[in-house]
Each structure stands twice: as C-alpha cells, then as structure tokens.
Write an enzyme that holds these catalytic residues in place. Sequence first.
Site, PDB file in Angstrom:
ATOM      1  N   LYS A 173      36.486  79.053  66.997  1.00  0.00           N
ATOM      2  CA  LYS A 173      37.876  79.110  66.522  1.00  0.00           C
ATOM      3  C   LYS A 173      38.654  77.860  66.875  1.00  0.00           C
ATOM      4  O   LYS A 173      39.712  77.608  66.297  1.00  0.00           O
ATOM      5  CB  LYS A 173      38.570  80.354  67.091  1.00  0.00           C
ATOM      6  CG  LYS A 173      37.992  81.673  66.564  1.00  0.00           C
ATOM      7  CD  LYS A 173      38.789  82.862  67.050  1.00  0.00           C
ATOM      8  CE  LYS A 173      38.197  84.186  66.577  1.00  0.00           C
ATOM      9  NZ  LYS A 173      36.998  84.603  67.325  1.00  0.00           N
ATOM     10  N   HIS A 222      41.255  81.324  63.548  1.00  0.00           N
ATOM     11  CA  HIS A 222      40.868  82.723  63.693  1.00  0.00           C
ATOM     12  C   HIS A 222      40.822  83.371  62.317  1.00  0.00           C
ATOM     13  O   HIS A 222      41.864  83.628  61.711  1.00  0.00           O
ATOM     14  CB  HIS A 222      41.863  83.444  64.595  1.00  0.00           C
ATOM     15  CG  HIS A 222      41.443  84.823  65.003  1.00  0.00           C
ATOM     16  ND1 HIS A 222      40.339  85.457  64.478  1.00  0.00           N
ATOM     17  CD2 HIS A 222      41.973  85.689  65.901  1.00  0.00           C
ATOM     18  CE1 HIS A 222      40.214  86.657  65.020  1.00  0.00           C
ATOM     19  NE2 HIS A 222      41.199  86.824  65.897  1.00  0.00           N
ATOM     20  N   PHE A 255      42.852  93.487  68.202  1.00  0.00           N
ATOM     21  CA  PHE A 255      44.121  94.193  68.421  1.00  0.00           C
ATOM     22  C   PHE A 255      43.865  95.680  68.174  1.00  0.00           C
ATOM     23  O   PHE A 255      43.206  96.044  67.213  1.00  0.00           O
ATOM     24  CB  PHE A 255      45.178  93.749  67.395  1.00  0.00           C
ATOM     25  CG  PHE A 255      45.980  92.559  67.782  1.00  0.00           C
ATOM     26  CD1 PHE A 255      45.770  91.896  68.977  1.00  0.00           C
ATOM     27  CD2 PHE A 255      46.974  92.083  66.935  1.00  0.00           C
ATOM     28  CE1 PHE A 255      46.533  90.795  69.316  1.00  0.00           C
ATOM     29  CE2 PHE A 255      47.734  90.985  67.255  1.00  0.00           C
ATOM     30  CZ  PHE A 255      47.511  90.341  68.450  1.00  0.00           C
ATOM     31  N   CYS A 293      40.149  92.378  64.606  1.00  0.00           N
ATOM     32  CA  CYS A 293      39.430  91.107  64.761  1.00  0.00           C
ATOM     33  C   CYS A 293      37.970  91.305  65.131  1.00  0.00           C
ATOM     34  O   CYS A 293      37.233  90.336  65.262  1.00  0.00           O
ATOM     35  CB  CYS A 293      40.147  90.243  65.787  1.00  0.00           C
ATOM     36  SG  CYS A 293      41.892  90.074  65.398  1.00  0.00           S
ATOM     37  N   GLU A 335      38.773  87.491  78.317  1.00  0.00           N
ATOM     38  CA  GLU A 335      37.368  87.282  77.938  1.00  0.00           C
ATOM     39  C   GLU A 335      36.611  86.570  79.054  1.00  0.00           C
ATOM     40  O   GLU A 335      35.495  86.956  79.403  1.00  0.00           O
ATOM     41  CB  GLU A 335      37.280  86.487  76.631  1.00  0.00           C
ATOM     42  CG  GLU A 335      35.837  86.321  76.163  1.00  0.00           C
ATOM     43  CD  GLU A 335      35.709  85.776  74.756  1.00  0.00           C
ATOM     44  OE1 GLU A 335      36.721  85.294  74.201  1.00  0.00           O
ATOM     45  OE2 GLU A 335      34.582  85.843  74.209  1.00  0.00           O
ATOM     46  N   HIS A 358      34.768  85.053  71.598  1.00  0.00           N
ATOM     47  CA  HIS A 358      35.855  85.417  70.685  1.00  0.00           C
ATOM     48  C   HIS A 358      36.898  84.292  70.743  1.00  0.00           C
ATOM     49  O   HIS A 358      37.372  83.852  69.719  1.00  0.00           O
ATOM     50  CB  HIS A 358      36.443  86.767  71.096  1.00  0.00           C
ATOM     51  CG  HIS A 358      37.429  87.317  70.120  1.00  0.00           C
ATOM     52  ND1 HIS A 358      37.132  87.486  68.790  1.00  0.00           N
ATOM     53  CD2 HIS A 358      38.718  87.746  70.271  1.00  0.00           C
ATOM     54  CE1 HIS A 358      38.196  87.989  68.166  1.00  0.00           C
ATOM     55  NE2 HIS A 358      39.161  88.151  69.035  1.00  0.00           N
TER      56      HIS A 358
END
Lengths: 416, 396
Positions: free
Chosen positions: A339, A344, A402, A167, A318, A307
Amino acid sequence: MASRPVAVTGIGLVTSLGKGAEANWQALSAGKSGIHRITRFPTDKLRTTIGGSVDFLLEEPFSATQLSFALAKTAAGEAVAQSGIGTPGDFPGELFLASPPVEHEWPQRVRLDRQAPGQPHTYGGMMAAAAQAGEDLYVDFINGTIADRLADEFGTKGSPITLTTACASGATAIQLGVEAIRRGQTKAALAIGTDGSIHMEALIRFTLLSALSTNNEDPTKAARPFAKGRDGFVMAEGAGALVLEDAEAAKARGATILGYIRGVGEAADTFHRTRSNPNGEAIIRAISDALDDAGVAPGDIDYINAHGTSTPENDKMEAFGIQAVFGDDAANVPVSSNKSMIGHTLTAAGAVEAAISILTLQHQVLPPTINHEGPADIPLDFVPNEARPAEVDLILSNSFGFGGQNVCLVIGRNPD
Amino acid sequence: MTREVWITGQGLLSPLGQDLNETWDRLSDEAAIAAAADHAFLPPFTVMPMTLPALDRFVPKRGDQRAMGPFMLAGCIAAAMAMDEAGLLGAEPDVLKQINLMVGVGGGERDEAVDEAILTALNGRDDGDVLAEQLQTELRPTLFLAQLPNLFAGNISIVLGVSGSSRTFMGEEASGVDAVRVAYERIQGGQDDLFLVGSAFNASRRDIPLLYQAGGFLLEDPALPFWRRPKAGMALGSAGAFLVIESRESAEARGAKPLARLSGVLNDRCRREPGQASANAAREWAMLAPKPGCAVLSGACGSGPATAEEHDFLMKMVQGAEAAQVRPTAAALGHSIECSFLTNLVLATKAVREGKLFPALTDDPVEAAPAADVTQAVVTTWGHRRGEGMALVERI
C-alpha cells in the site's frame, strides 16, 4: 481434517500502477508510487486531494459499479488466460467476488431530481421520476450486478458469490474458494477482489472518520506504512484475481502451478467499529489460525505481506500482533506494505496483495515499503524503500477490516 | 464427510409480530395481515413496515443503539433471539469464539433529510464544489458506518460478542441463500461446527424502494392477485431473521436441543431465459427429494413474470404426487429481498415443529392442497431478477 492442497494457476492485477501482473511487478519492484492527484471530480474544497484512482480503463463518467466491473473483468481475464483452464466463457468452477457495496451516487440522484415532477429535491419527487428514468438506475446499483455480469462473462458455475468483509474482503474471497475446493465441492474457483469506488462522497466519508492521509503536497510520499508521521491511508482502486484449483486436478491437466494457498485464518473483533482491541486479540488469533491451518510455525514464515494501511492505528496494532505471534523472531522476518505504492484498494486489497505475494514467490524479490524514511518507531524489518532479493518459500498476507473483520492467508511456493 | 446439520435457535421480527410466535399466530389472522399493509408511507405503493421491540433487552448500551439504524437493529435483535434460544446469548468468550457469523444483506439507511438538503443546494446542477461543501458540512461519520453492509455483522459481533468469524454476502435474494448455504456446506463438510446466520431488511425507507421503482418492480395496485401480477408486483416488507445452525455433534456436546434438521441448501442462477429458472428449481427439488405432502414456504416476490413462473412450477408440485402445501409468505409479510429466504427458513422450522401450516394466504389453487401433517418443509427463493434457491427443513 485432511484437505486437498489448493494451487494458484493464474493471477491478474490492475492498480494505479498499471494493467497486468507484469506491469505492476515492474513498478512495485522499482519502488514506484501510483498515487496521484485526483482529477475525477473537483478537489479544491477537500482535505484530501490525492488517491490511487485507476483512470486509464474507462472513459468518464462512470459509476463505482461500472468501474469495479471493468477492473474485475480485466484482472480475471488475465488470471483465467494465464491458468489456461476451461475454454473462453466456460470457467469450470465457482465465482467468489469481493466488491464494494453500491448505491445511487450523486450524478444519479441529480439526474432523478431534474426529472422529478412537481416535488423537486425530495425522495418523493425522485420516486415519481424513477419509473421513466432508465433501467440502468436500477440494475447498475443493486449489489448482485457485478458478480452477475462476471458470471456471464466467464461462464462460472453455480450461484456467484458477492461478499464484503470491508478491507479484508479480497482475502475472504480467496478463503471461500479455498474452503470450497478443500471440501471437494469444486475443482476450481475464480476469486476476485475489486474496488472502483473513489467518488466524492466515499472520499469525504473516510475523511470524516479521520482515516485518510492529508499529505497532499507530494502524492507519491503520502502513503507511509509503519513510518513515523504516517497520517492515514490513501484511497485507491484496483482489482486482483486468482484462479484457484485443486492441486491434483491442476497437475492432471498439466497446468503450471504458481503457488499454493496453504492456510487461511479469520477472527472477528468485538471491541469497536473502527478500532481493534488494544490487546490485539483478534489480529493475533487470525494470524495464528492461518499458521495452524497451514501446519507451519511462525519461524517457517519468510516474509509478511502486511495490511500496512499507513493509518497510525492499523500499523501500530499490526506490528504489535506480529511481535506477539513471532516473539523474538519478529525483527528477523521482513515485512512490507504494497500500500505504500498502490494505496489502499479497500475491498480489493486482500486479493491484490495475494496476487503480489505470488509474484514475490516467483521473482524471489521482496517488494519494498516506500516512504520509509527517518527514525523508525517500530523495530521490525520493513524492507525500506528498495526491493530486496530473498529466498522466499512461505508468505503470510494480512488483511484487517473496519468493523473487526480480520483474515490472514499463508501462501507458499510448495504444497507442503 | 457429511454430517447432520441441526437448527438450534431462531429469531424473527416481521410486520406481523415482534417475535416468531406472534408472527406465526397472526399469519392465521386475515385482519392482522390487512392491517400490516401501509399505503400511506410511500404512495401509491404498498409497504409492510414493522415496529422494533424495546431495544434495551438485547441492545442495552445507548452508544450501540445510536450506532445502528432500524435495519441493523432488527438484525441485532433477531440474532440475539436466535442465540438466546440456542443457549448462546451471553456465553463465555471461549464459546463465542466458536460462533461463525454469516449474513446476507444490503446496505444500511442513508440520512434522507441530508440527501434532500443537498439536492436542494445543488438545484439540479452537477456542481462538484457545492457538493463538496454540502457533504462536508452535512454528513456525520457515524452514519457512514451505519450504512456499510459489513457493519451489520460487525455490530452483532460488538453487541453480542460473536467473534469466530464474520462474513457478509451481498446480492439481493441470493445473498440470503448463499449465507445459509456456505454455512451448511462448511458444517456438513466438517470444516466448522457452529454458525449464526441471518439477515434483515428495512422497507420503511426511501432509497431502497427508489432503486426497485427504477427497475419497475413496486406494486401500485394491491388489489392485483399475488401470483398473477405484472412486473410492478412487489410490496416490500421489513424483516429480521436469524438461525443458529450447527453440527449434531456440536449441539449434543453443548446439550442444545434441536428445533429441526436442515437437510439441504442449494442455490443457482441463470439469465432467466424462459424455462431456465424452472429448470434450476426442478433440479434442486429433485436433489432435495422432499416427501409427498411437504410444506413449501415460497419466497415468491409478487413480481411477474418471475412469480408467475414459480407459480407454474409449484402447481405441478401441488397437483402431482408431491401434493405440496404451498404458502407464499410475501403475500402477508411483504417481500424482504435479502431476508426473504431466512424469514421462510424460520417459518419452515416452526411449521415442522407444529406439524401444520397457517391458512392459505391467497385464493389461488396453488394453495389449495389439503392440509396434512407437516414433517418436511421446502423453502424457495425465486429472486426478483436473479437467483433460484431451495432448502429442506425436517422434523427431528
């Protein structure tokens, strides 16, 4: 080391909100959601039935490769046209493409299986059928094809780079372009993040990792970054493209400069395959390195493009990382997640959000975090629900993947 | 700013051996090379499988072992070997934070039994509801992670603690070159100091060979001469290959000994109109400017016409003043796609340290140059479809 300022002279965007930077900005600043029910495949048996798929670009059926290419080509075409660089089909710089890994999908396996002589439903049978099955079953499913076609389309120079850092990929593409320009290796770079991989198996795999929202009732309310009750991300498709240039070269050719990539930072987490270290070390290091690289302090940042995936884990970590780096000032820096509206876009997200950051600088308006209702459990300013006019000179854009890949960009209105 | 780039560690797993030295020795052993080819796994095709060494030394945790398939395990072990040689294995976190990881890879293994079970249930129908039911009952979440290319690097970070950065390049042969090239350029340009670069490939699976068979690339007749095969000329081979490369300043500050100097890495692409790939190779050769008598570790894949074109290019370098000593390693190790370039870089490093090559692998005149002291080795990539790369490794 002394490095050359890197300018952004063109951007392009395609998301579930629409095609083109302008259409996307209109929707984002109005707090519109692009999330909808998935119609590409039957969802009756699935736990998640919603997504931010891009259904308006290609006629079905198509593979992830075909859609990812179409998305990238559309966004890059817009960015290159806006920059006015080179001539059509002759982009004077390198290509850095973040794109999803590809492999045969179920339609291809079933197609091969139907033709399998003698050994139905086996790899041996598919192997025997493969040579006569059609070259598309090869060329559309090797990882280099999308970049190869884009290199043909835009005439980029050198070896076209295809990369994945999960990502964070879109931000890594920009980072590679920035580094190449700073080295003086190229005057221009075309950085693209693309992802058109909503197919059934991909959706189910993320479901099995408990990563996706199952708030199916009202799709537009499912993505709730940083909100209480957030229950996962919403898979989405899209592409973002940026034309990056050596700022001196861009000025010399009379280009309009939209903004600057001021700093890049990255750090790998060694903790776990899907979770970040509870001490937030790699997230903090990626943010701090980006700020250091830009030569700015946390207090110089006017806004954070988060993010913000809407998973319980990402958003908690985050926010923790932001609080750790920004200290007492954390509550005063607006933070929002695109997002919440576009979902996403995975491999594309870093590039999509960098392009939106450029739009934020141009419009001097912060896009909101929508679906931010009820009591907040994190004491940060998430620009809830409505866009907000603001003076913005310097943006931090975060991307965390990830597998522990974290990349942060500092994007500015001015070169220093 | 241009800085010297040193190779200070290397790790190799191949069909011929579980480390570099074993592989190197067996490259001189015709019987070992013949024995490495497996004609039974995927008939009628030839595959060069490899056996992984015991995992416990480098991947001690059971959980980590289970999280990876053979492809990722091979990478992890080769990376650990390279770090070990460079004096970085088990280093303090502050050192591990300085290591940048760059890999060029494809995807990890699918569960082939699950795929076949689902195909059986579908029985040739495009039935989305059946597919949904099957996928939800058959798939295991951990396997998804073992398939993602970026988890190849992610697992190395987790198992070996490498945390500077983690970048994964994709795109067949070229991705291996891109990973090394970008690391080289960042060191040379003063942007960073210390890199772990590598790749791996598992030929003992069916999904990836299926892809190359759909393209018509797999070798059916192993008797065909390596350099003159038709398009169906590629025997896939498993591999894992890693290097530690760093600035001379970094190596000296750490007290690390150089194995060799990496003096250039170049990569380009073309549409493979006749002569284009040769033009790229000729330009790269001219830029690297190796000395007469250099070794060439060729990444030729065996598939025509790409390999035939490389042959013609290399013949000029053999017969001309360059007097190059060519070895096409895929003839002995099989072609490891993304890992081909890394494998040959490791062998090139060994060649300049040994001062010699292993014997010719084919009876083609392209390998017939007289043996001479090897102080420089050129590594080529001539992708089966795209990508023409070259690197120069020199004795220090």
